[in-house]
Design a protein around this motif. Structure first.
Motif, short mmCIF file in Angstrom:
data_model
loop_
_atom_site.label_atom_id
_atom_site.label_comp_id
_atom_site.label_asym_id
_atom_site.label_seq_id
_atom_site.Cartn_x
_atom_site.Cartn_y
_atom_site.Cartn_z
N PHE A 114 0.80 -1.23 0.00
CA PHE A 114 0.00 0.00 0.00
C PHE A 114 0.83 1.28 0.00
CE2 PHE A 114 -3.97 -2.23 1.94
CZ PHE A 114 -4.18 -2.89 0.74
N PRO A 115 1.97 1.36 0.71
CA PRO A 115 2.77 2.58 0.62
C PRO A 115 3.29 2.83 -0.81
CG PRO A 115 3.35 1.40 2.61
CD PRO A 115 2.45 0.48 1.80
N THR A 116 3.73 1.78 -1.50
CA THR A 116 4.18 1.93 -2.88
C THR A 116 3.02 2.33 -3.78
OG1 THR A 116 5.93 0.30 -2.59
CG2 THR A 116 5.19 0.70 -4.86
N LYS B 169 -7.82 12.59 -8.00
CA LYS B 169 -7.75 13.33 -6.74
C LYS B 169 -6.63 12.76 -5.88
CE LYS B 169 -12.69 14.28 -6.76
NZ LYS B 169 -13.98 14.00 -6.13
N PRO B 170 -5.95 13.59 -5.11
CA PRO B 170 -4.93 13.06 -4.20
C PRO B 170 -5.52 12.01 -3.26
CG PRO B 170 -4.86 15.46 -4.25
CD PRO B 170 -6.10 15.04 -5.00
N ILE B 171 -4.71 11.06 -2.90
CA ILE B 171 -5.17 9.95 -2.05
C ILE B 171 -4.13 9.70 -0.97
CG2 ILE B 171 -4.16 8.15 -3.54
CD1 ILE B 171 -6.79 6.53 -2.99
N TRP C 178 2.64 5.73 -6.04
CA TRP C 178 2.35 5.68 -7.48
C TRP C 178 1.10 6.50 -7.81
CZ3 TRP C 178 2.82 -0.25 -8.73
CH2 TRP C 178 4.18 -0.61 -8.78
N LEU C 179 0.06 6.34 -7.00
CA LEU C 179 -1.20 7.03 -7.26
C LEU C 179 -1.08 8.55 -7.15
CD1 LEU C 179 -3.60 4.55 -5.47
CD2 LEU C 179 -3.58 5.05 -7.92
N LEU C 180 -0.01 9.01 -6.54
CA LEU C 180 0.23 10.46 -6.42
C LEU C 180 1.13 11.00 -7.53
CD1 LEU C 180 0.67 10.64 -2.54
CD2 LEU C 180 -1.29 11.44 -3.90
N GLU D 188 -4.17 5.84 4.09
CA GLU D 188 -5.38 5.32 4.74
C GLU D 188 -6.49 5.07 3.72
OE1 GLU D 188 -3.69 8.11 5.82
OE2 GLU D 188 -2.68 7.08 7.46
N GLU D 189 -6.63 5.99 2.76
CA GLU D 189 -7.65 5.81 1.71
C GLU D 189 -7.31 4.65 0.79
OE1 GLU D 189 -9.25 10.39 1.24
OE2 GLU D 189 -7.31 9.85 0.36
N VAL D 190 -6.03 4.46 0.51
CA VAL D 190 -5.60 3.30 -0.30
C VAL D 190 -5.95 2.01 0.43
CG1 VAL D 190 -3.58 2.06 -1.18
CG2 VAL D 190 -3.84 4.50 -1.65
#
Length: 185
Positions: free
Chosen positions: A29-31, A48-50, A35-37, A53-55
């Motif tokens: 999840f941290p990786t 949208k930024p994530i 990536w999602l950012l 915790e949301e991931v």
């Protein structure tokens, strides 16, 4: 900055044929969050930024087997570079209402590490994922679908190169998209 330069140098010597897959784990999840950012992922996949915790809230249920979506990381020479997921369309009625199709599976993906974009890794990951993971998991499904925003030319070319054919336009979250399909090979 040094780490980024080293990554790009390492990527220069990789061939896209070296793609493997492993299930997404909570420890990823941290990786996934990082990536999602990334700007290239935010443009089309995660607008949208994530937060971490949301991931965990979004991807935790499939990782724990509480939802029917299967999630994987694509790796090249043991290094994760992309995220892929697939699911039977019929398992998600709200999705069926958007795409107006009940058969088959849908596939979503993004390359998280920008150093792998535009180098053939997307084609290798998508094609390999269909052959090695998606269709073997959903043995009774014979068609895969993927949708891309019309402005995401790189993703559209990637899917076409793997054998997806344009099916029809659709709108998702207010964006004009192209729905593509590919039969099991």
């Amino acid at each position: 900055m040094r780490q980024r330069l080293r990554l790009e140098t390492k990527v220069d010597h990789l061939a896209p044929g070296e793609v493997e897959f492993r299930p997404l784990a909570a420890s990823d999840f941290p990786t996934l969050t990082a990536w999602l950012l990334q700007p290239h992922v935010r443009r089309f996949y995660q607008k949208k930024p994530i937060t971490l915790e949301e991931v965990a809230l979004e991807y935790g249920p499939p990782v724990r087997g509480e939802e029917p979506t299967i999630c994987h990381l694509a790796l090249s020479s043991g290094v994760p570079f992309a995220y892929l997921q697939c699911y039977r369309n019929a398992d998600y009625p709200e999705w069926v209402a958007i795409i107006e199709l009940e058969d088959g599976i849908s596939v979503d993906l993004f390359i998280g590490d920008a150093g792998y974009v535009g180098r053939g890794f997307g084609r290798a990951a998508l094609g390999g994922y269909l052959r090695q993971v998606a269709f073997p998991h959903y043995t009774f499904e014979t068609r895969a679908y993927i949708g891309h925003e019309l402005t995401n030319k790189v993703a559209l070319r990637c899917s076409l190169a793997v054998g997806f054919l344009p099916l029809r336009p659709f709108v998702e979250d207010g964006s004009s998209c192209c729905w593509q399909s590919s039969d099991r090979h």
